[in-house]
Enzyme design. Sequence first.
Site, PDB file in Angstrom:
ATOM      1  N   ASP A   2       2.272  -3.436   2.133  1.00  0.00           N
ATOM      2  CA  ASP A   2       1.089  -3.397   2.988  1.00  0.00           C
ATOM      3  C   ASP A   2       1.092  -4.491   4.044  1.00  0.00           C
ATOM      4  O   ASP A   2       2.081  -5.209   4.217  1.00  0.00           O
ATOM      5  CB  ASP A   2      -0.181  -3.472   2.131  1.00  0.00           C
TER       6      ASP A   2
ATOM      7  N   LYS B 198       0.017 -10.815  -6.232  1.00  0.00           N
ATOM      8  CA  LYS B 198       0.850  -9.648  -6.437  1.00  0.00           C
ATOM      9  C   LYS B 198       1.939  -9.672  -5.376  1.00  0.00           C
ATOM     10  O   LYS B 198       1.805 -10.358  -4.362  1.00  0.00           O
ATOM     11  CB  LYS B 198       0.017  -8.378  -6.400  1.00  0.00           C
TER      12      LYS B 198
ATOM     13  N   SER C 125      -5.199  -7.986   4.571  1.00  0.00           N
ATOM     14  CA  SER C 125      -4.361  -7.099   3.778  1.00  0.00           C
ATOM     15  C   SER C 125      -4.009  -5.818   4.526  1.00  0.00           C
ATOM     16  O   SER C 125      -3.448  -5.864   5.610  1.00  0.00           O
ATOM     17  CB  SER C 125      -5.057  -6.820   2.447  1.00  0.00           C
ATOM     18  N   HIS C 126      -4.403  -4.687   3.981  1.00  0.00           N
ATOM     19  CA  HIS C 126      -4.023  -3.382   4.544  1.00  0.00           C
ATOM     20  C   HIS C 126      -5.016  -2.880   5.585  1.00  0.00           C
ATOM     21  O   HIS C 126      -4.823  -1.817   6.145  1.00  0.00           O
ATOM     22  CB  HIS C 126      -3.955  -2.379   3.409  1.00  0.00           C
TER      23      HIS C 126
ATOM     24  N   ASP D  58      -0.030  -7.536   4.394  1.00  0.00           N
ATOM     25  CA  ASP D  58       0.337  -8.914   4.063  1.00  0.00           C
ATOM     26  C   ASP D  58       1.420  -8.994   2.987  1.00  0.00           C
ATOM     27  O   ASP D  58       1.729 -10.090   2.506  1.00  0.00           O
ATOM     28  CB  ASP D  58      -0.902  -9.715   3.642  1.00  0.00           C
TER      29      ASP D  58
ATOM     30  N   ASP E 176       1.672  -7.881  -0.207  1.00  0.00           N
ATOM     31  CA  ASP E 176       1.491  -8.042  -1.656  1.00  0.00           C
ATOM     32  C   ASP E 176       1.426  -6.714  -2.411  1.00  0.00           C
ATOM     33  O   ASP E 176       1.555  -6.685  -3.624  1.00  0.00           O
ATOM     34  CB  ASP E 176       0.277  -8.933  -1.977  1.00  0.00           C
ATOM     35  N   ARG E 177       1.230  -5.611  -1.692  1.00  0.00           N
ATOM     36  CA  ARG E 177       1.171  -4.321  -2.388  1.00  0.00           C
ATOM     37  C   ARG E 177       2.515  -3.601  -2.318  1.00  0.00           C
ATOM     38  O   ARG E 177       3.333  -3.892  -1.447  1.00  0.00           O
ATOM     39  CB  ARG E 177       0.115  -3.417  -1.741  1.00  0.00           C
TER      40      ARG E 177
HETATM   41  C1  G1P Z   1      -9.099  -3.543  -3.623  1.00  0.00           C
HETATM   42  C2  G1P Z   1      -8.376  -3.065  -4.855  1.00  0.00           C
HETATM   43  C3  G1P Z   1      -8.155  -4.210  -5.803  1.00  0.00           C
HETATM   44  C4  G1P Z   1      -7.396  -5.322  -5.083  1.00  0.00           C
HETATM   45  C5  G1P Z   1      -8.130  -5.699  -3.808  1.00  0.00           C
HETATM   46  C6  G1P Z   1      -7.315  -6.677  -2.986  1.00  0.00           C
HETATM   47  O1  G1P Z   1     -10.352  -4.072  -3.976  1.00  0.00           O
HETATM   48  O2  G1P Z   1      -9.094  -2.042  -5.507  1.00  0.00           O
HETATM   49  O3  G1P Z   1      -7.436  -3.776  -6.921  1.00  0.00           O
HETATM   50  O4  G1P Z   1      -7.279  -6.447  -5.897  1.00  0.00           O
HETATM   51  O5  G1P Z   1      -8.346  -4.543  -3.007  1.00  0.00           O
HETATM   52  O6  G1P Z   1      -6.087  -6.171  -2.605  1.00  0.00           O
HETATM   53  P1  G1P Z   1     -11.702  -3.239  -3.870  1.00  0.00           P
HETATM   54  O7  G1P Z   1     -11.811  -2.751  -2.452  1.00  0.00           O
HETATM   55  O8  G1P Z   1     -11.565  -2.075  -4.809  1.00  0.00           O
HETATM   56  O9  G1P Z   1     -12.771  -4.196  -4.285  1.00  0.00           O
HETATM   57 ZN    ZN Z   2      -2.449  -6.934   0.648  1.00  0.00          ZN
END
Ligand code: G1P
Ligand code: ZN
Length: 544
Positions: A278, A377, A113-114, A280, A282-283
């Site tokens: 982000d 998402k 992800s990010h 990947d 999805d954000r």
């Molecule tokens: C974080 C975000 C959560 C999201 C996840 C994946 O998780 O808070 O809402 O679904 O990344 O993108 P966390 O690090 O809080 O467990």
């Molecule tokens: Zn992501």
Amino acid sequence: MTIMSVTTAAFTDQRPGTSGLRKKVTVFQQAHYLENFVQSTFNALGNIEGITLVIGGDGRFYNEQAIQTILKMAAANGVAKAIVGQNGLLSTPAASCVIRKYNAFGGIILSASHNPAGPDGDFGIKYNIGNGGPAPENITEAIFQQSQVISEYLTIDNDDISLSTVGSQTLAGMAVEIIDPVSDYAELMAGLFNFTAIKALLAEADFGICFDAMHAITGPYAKQILENQLGAAAGSVINGIPLTDFGQGHPDPNLTYAKELVEVMFSTDAPTLGAASDGDGDRNMIIGANFFVTPSDSLAIMAANAHLIPAYKNGLSGIARSMPTSQAADRVAEHLGIESHETPTGWKFFGNLLDADRATLCGEESFGTGSNHIREKDGLWAVLFWLNILAERKQSVAEIVQQHWQKFGRNYYTRHDYEAIDSQIAKDLMSELENKLPTLTGQTLAGQTISYADNFSYTDPVDNSVSSNQGIRIGFGNGDRIIFRLSGTGTQGATLRVYIESYQDDSDKQQQDTQQTLAELIQVADDLADITKRTGRTTPTVIT
Ligand code: G1P
Ligand code: ZN
């Protein structure tokens, strides 16, 4: 073809978190590490002979190498067909779209992800099921169990195949279809939104958009859809070429990390709409000219305006939000007379609600919004949703948000993250806080009485599965809330997240500074959990 069985020893640390298995690249580079997890996934799925799998990732360092490994293992395990994004690329929402469109058995997405990328950065892998969504807990748990007892994995000794040309190939009897990573997704978007109206909006001389792809996967998607198909001016997409190290950045679309976009949007000649996605894809972050929209508000506003969008014009079946997301969307659901759901953090908890049509829109405070069009998402989808609203309402982002507050009230909201704190200190902080919970109800703090204090437990209304220990909630009589939870996605020490929310329905008091408005509750949170005392931190690492 020669199938090889390779003897291996189990790793103890392969428990998939909220978004799959995330570790440092160097951890994944250990001999057999990736292979063990992939074989554990296949083993957990049972008989996978003859199935179709979608494979792609966010293009970060190790993406292509991992895909080559997975393809060989898939062939050795009897997978009939692999659908792979060109050059190994698929945004997470596009992977979900492709799994659904081609009725694949499931998919493997390579992403962290990010999280920062590159040889010293992070890597990740997750399995998505046939509905296109992240594997539910029973499957991730089965994968973990397999990973604890694995002693061999299957692969073949073929050369790598080329991922660069769209078309069909075979790898040791397995069909490999290399697809354009953008086109299926773009087609889905065109079917949801009023592209004609958005095109007209983007053609208006005084309308501008700035989309920051943050050197990550959404660049090609945004360029194709926003610039090529919808006619946004060339250059509307910035940082649009995906780099394996994401330009050494931290592609998390928030006010701290999407600096370049924030500068553009808070300048005197800011465009009408600013957005970022982000690593990947999805954000999303939505910003108007000199006006930031919190993700929680964004979800509520999208829900309140969904009737303006072709795909949602017949109404929503329900709205789901993660527990720490502000309660703004609940008010819209109430107004619309539809169900609202409060789920644990993590997109996988929305899957059942979407499948059962108990929710149409879903959102998380962590810059995630999505709908029943896929099971992840979806960053660019949210941007198109906002563009479609703007095309219909012909107002500025700020006007739309402020009118929403006047009608529904404003949920002042902030999240304070304390990153990379000592894991044991974090655990102790949470357990001490939990011990205090029984004594809190009825106490008056910051002038408000605590009406409940609990550790959130969720019973899925569709399959009745229970997920407990999902974060500590402290609720006040007037609807204010303080929430504490530990991140499930960090890779260094522990991350404590504190979420603070306060409702204001007096429109004269809706234009205040968020941190100031919430200052008293922020202090209460620190006192309750002894954050400063225990962690030595006087300020959060990131405030959103
Ligand atoms: C974080 C975000 C959560 C999201 C996840 C994946 O998780 O808070 O809402 O679904 O990344 O993108 P966390 O690090 O809080 O467990
Ligand atoms: Zn992501």
